[in-house]
Motif scaffolding. Sequence first.
Motif, PDB file in Angstrom:
ATOM      1  N   LEU A  98     -77.561-153.413 -11.995  1.00 58.69           N
ATOM      2  CA  LEU A  98     -79.054-153.329 -12.380  1.00 58.69           C
ATOM      3  C   LEU A  98     -79.715-154.656 -12.258  1.00 58.69           C
ATOM      4  CD1 LEU A  98     -78.682-151.089 -15.438  1.00 58.69           C
ATOM      5  CD2 LEU A  98     -79.453-150.193 -13.409  1.00 58.69           C
ATOM      6  N   LEU A  99     -80.939-154.712 -11.994  1.00 60.89           N
ATOM      7  CA  LEU A  99     -81.798-155.854 -12.117  1.00 60.89           C
ATOM      8  C   LEU A  99     -82.172-156.111 -13.432  1.00 60.89           C
ATOM      9  CD1 LEU A  99     -84.238-155.163  -9.231  1.00 60.89           C
ATOM     10  CD2 LEU A  99     -82.074-156.242  -9.219  1.00 60.89           C
ATOM     11  N   GLY A 100     -81.070-156.451 -14.320  1.00 60.75           N
ATOM     12  CA  GLY A 100     -80.978-156.724 -15.794  1.00 60.75           C
ATOM     13  C   GLY A 100     -81.309-155.116 -16.539  1.00 60.75           C
ATOM     14  N   SER A 101     -80.647-155.226 -17.647  1.00 61.27           N
ATOM     15  CA  SER A 101     -80.401-153.960 -18.386  1.00 61.27           C
ATOM     16  C   SER A 101     -81.559-153.282 -18.934  1.00 61.27           C
ATOM     17  CB  SER A 101     -79.317-154.213 -19.747  1.00 61.27           C
ATOM     18  OG  SER A 101     -79.800-154.985 -20.612  1.00 61.27           O
ATOM     19  N   LYS A 102     -82.854-154.012 -19.023  1.00 60.10           N
ATOM     20  CA  LYS A 102     -84.032-153.409 -19.213  1.00 60.10           C
ATOM     21  C   LYS A 102     -84.446-152.567 -18.309  1.00 60.10           C
ATOM     22  CE  LYS A 102     -88.558-155.021 -21.048  1.00 60.10           C
ATOM     23  NZ  LYS A 102     -89.479-156.023 -21.338  1.00 60.10           N
ATOM     24  N   GLU A 103     -84.019-152.890 -17.215  1.00 64.46           N
ATOM     25  CA  GLU A 103     -84.570-151.893 -15.977  1.00 64.46           C
ATOM     26  C   GLU A 103     -83.685-150.561 -16.262  1.00 64.46           C
ATOM     27  OE1 GLU A 103     -83.974-152.057 -11.073  1.00 64.46           O
ATOM     28  OE2 GLU A 103     -82.365-152.154 -12.263  1.00 64.46           O
ATOM     29  N   GLY A 104     -82.341-150.728 -16.595  1.00 61.33           N
ATOM     30  CA  GLY A 104     -81.636-149.460 -17.157  1.00 61.33           C
ATOM     31  C   GLY A 104     -82.106-148.575 -18.039  1.00 61.33           C
ATOM     32  N   VAL A 105     -83.022-149.118 -19.100  1.00 60.32           N
ATOM     33  CA  VAL A 105     -83.625-148.283 -20.144  1.00 60.32           C
ATOM     34  C   VAL A 105     -84.616-147.320 -19.364  1.00 60.32           C
ATOM     35  CG1 VAL A 105     -85.147-148.401 -22.119  1.00 60.32           C
ATOM     36  CG2 VAL A 105     -83.408-149.873 -21.763  1.00 60.32           C
ATOM     37  N   MET A 106     -85.478-147.994 -18.590  1.00 63.05           N
ATOM     38  CA  MET A 106     -86.328-146.953 -17.832  1.00 63.05           C
ATOM     39  C   MET A 106     -85.641-145.812 -16.976  1.00 63.05           C
ATOM     40  SD  MET A 106     -89.461-146.007 -16.627  1.00 63.05           S
ATOM     41  CE  MET A 106     -90.548-147.238 -17.480  1.00 63.05           C
ATOM     42  N   HIS A 107     -84.603-146.581 -16.207  1.00 61.08           N
ATOM     43  CA  HIS A 107     -83.884-145.654 -15.154  1.00 61.08           C
ATOM     44  C   HIS A 107     -83.253-144.269 -15.733  1.00 61.08           C
ATOM     45  CE1 HIS A 107     -85.454-148.405 -12.305  1.00 61.08           C
ATOM     46  NE2 HIS A 107     -84.261-148.774 -11.867  1.00 61.08           N
ATOM     47  N   ILE A 108     -82.684-144.820 -16.766  1.00 58.44           N
ATOM     48  CA  ILE A 108     -81.807-143.794 -17.445  1.00 58.44           C
ATOM     49  C   ILE A 108     -82.829-142.709 -18.250  1.00 58.44           C
ATOM     50  CG2 ILE A 108     -80.336-143.334 -19.451  1.00 58.44           C
ATOM     51  CD1 ILE A 108     -79.095-146.271 -19.063  1.00 58.44           C
ATOM     52  N   SER A 109     -83.941-143.195 -18.727  1.00 59.37           N
ATOM     53  CA  SER A 109     -84.998-142.345 -19.168  1.00 59.37           C
ATOM     54  C   SER A 109     -85.437-141.581 -18.179  1.00 59.37           C
ATOM     55  CB  SER A 109     -85.874-143.131 -19.928  1.00 59.37           C
ATOM     56  OG  SER A 109     -85.447-143.905 -21.043  1.00 59.37           O
ATOM     57  N   MET A 110     -85.930-142.027 -16.882  1.00 60.30           N
ATOM     58  CA  MET A 110     -86.340-141.231 -16.027  1.00 60.30           C
ATOM     59  C   MET A 110     -85.293-140.336 -15.226  1.00 60.30           C
ATOM     60  SD  MET A 110     -88.764-144.122 -13.657  1.00 60.30           S
ATOM     61  CE  MET A 110     -89.367-143.011 -12.882  1.00 60.30           C
ATOM     62  N   ALA A 111     -84.100-140.543 -15.399  1.00 58.57           N
ATOM     63  CA  ALA A 111     -83.183-139.718 -14.791  1.00 58.57           C
ATOM     64  C   ALA A 111     -82.739-138.400 -15.697  1.00 58.57           C
ATOM     65  CB  ALA A 111     -81.903-140.633 -14.614  1.00 58.57           C
ATOM     66  N   PHE A 112     -82.807-138.558 -16.889  1.00 63.26           N
ATOM     67  CA  PHE A 112     -82.485-137.669 -17.844  1.00 63.26           C
ATOM     68  C   PHE A 112     -83.493-136.920 -18.743  1.00 63.26           C
ATOM     69  CE2 PHE A 112     -78.732-140.265 -16.911  1.00 63.26           C
ATOM     70  CZ  PHE A 112     -78.024-139.104 -16.529  1.00 63.26           C
ATOM     71  N   LEU A 113     -84.757-137.482 -18.817  1.00 65.03           N
ATOM     72  CA  LEU A 113     -85.727-136.900 -19.846  1.00 65.03           C
ATOM     73  C   LEU A 113     -86.848-136.255 -19.071  1.00 65.03           C
ATOM     74  CD1 LEU A 113     -85.980-139.955 -22.170  1.00 65.03           C
ATOM     75  CD2 LEU A 113     -84.897-138.017 -22.641  1.00 65.03           C
ATOM     76  N   ASN A 114     -87.146-134.930 -19.555  1.00 63.90           N
ATOM     77  CA  ASN A 114     -88.245-134.154 -19.309  1.00 63.90           C
ATOM     78  C   ASN A 114     -89.346-134.497 -20.248  1.00 63.90           C
ATOM     79  OD1 ASN A 114     -87.100-133.079 -16.631  1.00 63.90           O
ATOM     80  ND2 ASN A 114     -86.008-131.710 -18.127  1.00 63.90           N
ATOM     81  N   GLU A 115     -90.777-133.998 -19.844  1.00 65.87           N
ATOM     82  CA  GLU A 115     -91.695-134.186 -20.577  1.00 65.87           C
ATOM     83  C   GLU A 115     -91.295-133.327 -21.956  1.00 65.87           C
ATOM     84  OE1 GLU A 115     -96.488-133.583 -20.749  1.00 65.87           O
ATOM     85  OE2 GLU A 115     -95.375-133.639 -18.884  1.00 65.87           O
TER      86      GLU A 115
END
Length: 383
Positions: A98-115
């Motif tokens: 990843l481009l830093g693990s902070k990016e991962g916080v966003m990517h993981i959330s976008m990949a698995f969370l629905n509204e």
Amino acid sequence: MKPANRLAFIKEYYFSKKLQEIREMQHNGIEVINLGIGSPDLPPPFDAVAQMQLAAKQEKAHQYQSYRGVDELREAFANFYKRNFQVDVNAHAEILPLLGSKEGVMHISMAFLNEGDEVLIPNPSYPTYTSVTKLVGAKPVFYELKEAQGWQPNFQELEQQDLSKVKMMWLNYPHMPTGAKAGKNVFHDAIKFAQKHHILLVNDNPYSFILNDQPDSLLAYPEAKEVGLELNSLSKTFNMAGWRVGAVLGSKENLQSILKVKSNMDSGMFLPIQLGAAVALNENEDWFKNLDFIYQNRKTKLLELVQKLGCQLEERALVGLFVWAKIPSGYKSSEEFSEHILQTHHLFAAPGTVFGSAGEGYIRFSLCVDEATIEKAIKRVEA
């Protein structure tokens, strides 16, 4: 132009705003000693920098790179986990740079969370867990960590809550900002909890090698990959915060979901950074010993400063890049005390409330300044 509605639920990152204020003070001739930011001031490994410089001369170094990262970097992460955590990870399927693990916080959330999904977030904790959860339309549900319980999650209390909408749970051990290590059964209990309630468990693990002689990983525990992911980063371990390089590790299926997001968000990591990072990950034990020697000397000095400011320290040994302390009596809030030492001594330390309501009454100091600077801060307080 009216901004998106999602921005109504978040604020500008605290340190972004506060650093601007400090820059203005310095512009006006006030020398502020910044003890609030966890950005390592020490150099990265020399051979990692040399490899990056050499790689920059390669013919294809400046082209787009693979979204999955180069083989050398993924294999270096796999070897690092095997050597330091005794964890076997498939370099080709279970590691995504990843481009830093902070990016991962966003990517993981976008990949698995629905509204409308709910996310269990420790309080106190890294503010980005909360802001990203809100940005993707999910709902933060905080579980409070307490000093009396060693800053550990209480799964018995969590079991009493309505968990029907919970989709994800954040862990962060060694813990930021308190420096607490995961208790003996925390990862084991967390995995069982996640299995029972069909929750994705994510451990953010960038501090395992700072003043810690027993590094641990969620993935070292049985069945962790079935329900869990782990984020790691070179920012703190190898003084490479500005390089922006980290990784998420977990099952092939979960990483494939994250890759769908990531491949639409960036165009790969600069090749010389990847190859330099791969060299850093293969550093031997001497690297960690030398780093700890420097940080331990700084911590000894910093503890002296903290006590002179009238703060109270925990008795238990804490790890990581920070000193977490109770503010002196007589102050209404952490922010009031932080502002007091900024205006009186021109010292900046982060108020505990930056990290959640459970941080009220505490303040966080960083080890990312040299001993001479800490000594200067001590003299200011003594004066």
